[in-house]
Scaffold this motif. Structure first.
Motif: not given
Length: 781
Positions: A106-126
């Motif tokens: 029902v919606g949840m944090p994205l960066a806060g969940e940690y595993q999506p690696a929201a700030f793992f730049l530039p690698f996550v952009l791939l």
């Protein structure tokens, strides 16, 4: 083996070394990279393997030359790294900070969940590109090879040993088997170690910049458990170097290490603050307590002989536990070289520390009481799935030991005769062979029940005995080949011949073991575009629930809100609601609608969907996606106006409409609502009223009502509710983790400190460091 303590290293990297470290990861995966043009689009992409919204279905292990999964054991490579990483990349591409995921649960944090690696730049952009998971894997292999090369050069090892072990690290067992979250921090451990060496030999200001970069990327790489466990190798190395420092230089060295660590924490502050804010309102599942468990018996043999029990998930269900426990493998040659390294005298404290580290990991994996109890005293270690996630750290320590062992061989004086070489080498080779042989035999015995269970099993073109015999012959044959190179037998007596033979054995085993899972790549299944178009057209801002048609979290990939999710941590309010609505046995980590199966094999959510659709309707669910022809027994007892209505069917999926789904935005009586997006809505009310938004309420949500900021209240213990004024109201919702001002301030401070870490001072020459350390060791002796 008493070899000279150090040799000054050229400051230039040989061009062909750099080319190999870049090109080999690309070349190994080249058939898949060019597959769409030449090889029938053969792919390892989880989007197809996991049968996500495809027009046909197949066994998830089928479709390749060999049955199994193509380069990843854990489906989290798809449902977390790919699905959520694609959402992160999409947000960044659109200029949106990836704070929130409105498409799972029902919606949840994205960066806060940690595993999506929201700030793992530039690698996550791939991950925003087609085949992004493979592109990120290749990029991380290149970084891993470069970083290990730089670190081993800083130790002034023989350049051939440096190149060999950099390639070993780039093609290690974790990258072969765990190309999901656990592999991401591994690339940056050598950069941390390199940073420690730079801090150790630095004179003047700065000297800790690379340490901060390495630690920062480990923190941002998206899998905190692995980052934490791999980071303990760096911690041990830093402590060792502190002990080895002369007394007068210890304080400056420690200051540089702390500065690098502090800068890394500051650089990762936005990610860490988002995670900490989420944890205050999160359910962490099994990680709430100590997770002491032993590695399954069969897994010990699979670590040394990776395919002795077949490829991924070969065999019956009783063999699956051993595969789920694997976070990589070591093979046979690397532990053999590591054992040989224990006889060397150069950097002996480092060798003993690394060996002790590996023994402690093995003891903890075996759940030996004393070792496990001591390890669990370290804060946080007991909360990790240690037996699986320590594999990357173990491999790193063993490869470092292997580098010392190779350096011992390659550094033997050219003037040595074959007889002199054998006199120096034969004892380490014999001892290592005996110890490793005993360990392999013990693992073989532990694997006995699995071996017996697989005797009558067959799947694919290779028989069970073929996997078993091939694994043993490969491992023992390569060790024998390397032993011949070490001892200079026969025609392999010249220094060049010995190096060539050992290199062929070491790299031959590494590349062969790495490439075998790539034989499982398969043609992609066609995307079910009509199904996805139907769901998108009919869904609007509401949610769908599915049982196997679209895997959890792939709603985020397609930007279609789904009640299903996969991950941990999870919002505690949502978990409590799930237990209330669906029963206490609901799986809060993998809420796929299927597991845990009900008696008779019925899908978990089937009965609730058929008999009590109002449970889903209150959560804003308007569509249900089920396998084609899937029965919904008990729905006939409902009143006709409350029954699910079939609105789409194809050979793989049926789509039902829930007739009374609560709207995403709902205002009180006398109000009209015009929704534009999930965060923007316009209302017109005859009198003051209220607006309900069926999105998870958490600290950090605010709403702007005609430019006036308000904080939503809870509705039904789960959703958001705000007051509405009479007349027209333009409303915009936004989410930012509550303490993110501190996160951004920390990030800016980290950037400033990072710049300081790279300026000023100079590096001591390798021969000066060697003399200094030799003097210190002599005085302590």
């Amino acid at each position: 083996m008493d070899i000279a303590f150090s040799r000054p290293a050229s400051r230039r990297w040989p061009l062909w070394h750099v080319a190999l470290l870049v090109l080999l990861p690309v070349l190994v995966h080249l058939p898949e990279l060019i597959g769409p043009a030449l090889f029938g689009q053969m792919t390892s992409d989880p989007l197809s393997v996991l049968s996500v919204a495809t027009t046909t279905r197949r066994d998830w292990l089928e479709g390749g030359l060999l049955p199994g999964l193509p380069g990843w054991i854990d489906g989290c490579a798809g449902v977390i790294v790919q699905a959520l990483g694609h959402l992160v990349a999409s947000d960044w591409r659109q200029g949106i900070l990836p704070w929130w995921n409105p498409y799972s649960g029902v919606g949840m944090p994205l960066a806060g969940e940690y595993q999506p690696a929201a700030f793992f730049l530039p690698f996550v952009l791939l991950l925003g590109f087609p085949g992004g998971l493979l592109l990120m894997k290749i990029a991380l292999q290149i970084v891993a090879g470069w970083a290990m090369y730089a670190f081993l050069r800083a130790l002034h090892l023989d350049k051939r040993a440096v190149l060999l072990c950099a390639l070993l690290y780039a093609f290690n067992g974790t990258y072969a088997w765990a190309a999901d979250g656990p592999s991401q921090p591994l690339a940056f451990l050598p950069l941390v170690l390199f940073g420690i060496e730079r801090a150790r030999t630095h004179v003047g200001v700065g000297g800790w910049g690379w340490l901060a970069v390495g630690l920062g990327y480990m923190l941002l790489s998206g899998f905190p458990e692995t980052a934490f466990l791999v980071g303990t190798v760096g911690l041990c190395w830093a402590v060792l170097r502190f002990v080895q420092q002369p007394a007068a230089t210890r304080l400056p060295y420690a200051s540089r290490i702390m500065a690098g660590g502090g800068a890394a924490l500051l650089l990762a502050a936005p990610q860490l603050v988002a995670f900490a804010d989420f944890l205050r309102e999160a359910w962490v599942g099994p990680h709430a307590g100590v997770l002491d468990a032993a590695l399954p018996h069969a897994s010990w043999a699979m670590a040394l002989f990776p395919y002795i029990n077949g490829l991924f998930f070969y065999g019956g269900a009783e063999q699956s536990a051993a595969w789920w426990a694997m976070g990589g493998y070591t093979g046979l040659v690397v532990p053999w070289l590591a054992l040989i390294a224990l006889f060397g005298k150069r950097e002996r404290p480092a060798r003993l520390m690394l060996a002790g580290y590996v023994l402690v990991c093995i003891g903890k994996q075996a759940n030996l009481p004393i070792i496990t109890g001591l390890v669990d005293l370290l804060p946080g270690v007991g909360l990790t799935i240690f037996y699986r996630l320590c594999f990357p750290a173990e491999q790193a320590a063993l490869i470092l030991l292997a580098a010392f062992g190779l350096d011992d061989l390659f550094s033997l004086p050219a003037s040595f005769t074959s007889t002199q070489i054998r006199a120096v080498i034969k004892k380490p080779v014999a001892w290592a062979s005996v110890v490793l042989g005993a360990a392999a035999f013990g693992a073989w015995r532990l694997n006995g029940p699995t071996r017996d269970a697989l005797r009558g099993y067959s799947h694919g073109p290779v028989p069970t005995w073929g996997y078993e015999a091939g694994s043993v012959l490969l491992g023992c044959g390569v060790v024998a080949l390397c032993a011949a190179g070490f001892l200079g037998w026969g025609r392999w007596q010249s220094a060049r011949a010995r190096v060539a033979l050992v290199s062929a054995g070491v790299l031959g085993e590494a590349f062969l073991l790495f490439c075998i899972p790539l034989l499982c790549v398969r043609a992609p299944l066609p995307r079910n575009t009509p199904l996805l178009n139907t769901v998108q057209r009919e869904l609007g801002l509401q949610r769908f629930v599915t049982m196997g048609v679209i895997a959890p979290n792939y709603g985020a990939y397609f930007r279609l809100p789904s009640l299903n999710h996969n991950g941990v941590p999870m919002p505690s309010a949502w978990i409590e609601r799930m237990k209330h609505d669906f029963g206490p046995d609901v799986d809060g980590v993998t809420f796929d609608g299927i597991t845990p199966n009900r008696p008779g094999g019925q899908f978990f959510l089937a009965e609730t969907l058929a008999k009590r659709p109002e449970i889903f309707e209150k959560l804003g669910v308007s569509l249900a996606l089920v396998p084609h022809g899937f029965p919904l027994p008990g729905s006939e007892a409902l009143a006709p106006e409350n029954r699910l209505k079939l609105i789409y069917a194809d050979p793989t999926a049926d789509v039902y409409r829930l007739p009374n789904a609560a709207p995403y935005f709902e205002a009180g009586p006398g109000c009209s609502v015009q929704a534009h997006t999930q965060t923007e809505v316009q209302t017109q009310c005859a009198a003051p009223s209220f607006l309900i938004r069926r999105e998870l309420m958490m600290a950090g949500w605010t709403a702007s009502v005609n430019g006036q900021s308000v904080v939503p209240l809870f509705e039904d213990g789960l959703f958001e509710r705000i007051a509405l004024p009479a007349g027209q109201a333009d409303i915009r919702f936004s989410f930012t983790p509550p303490h993110m001002a501190w996160g951004w301030a920390g990030f800016l401070a980290g950037l400033a400190l990072l710049g300081l870490g790279f300026v000023g001072g100079r590096q001591m020459r390798g021969d000066v460091v060697a003399l200094r350390d030799a003097s210190v060791l002599a005085r302590r002796a």
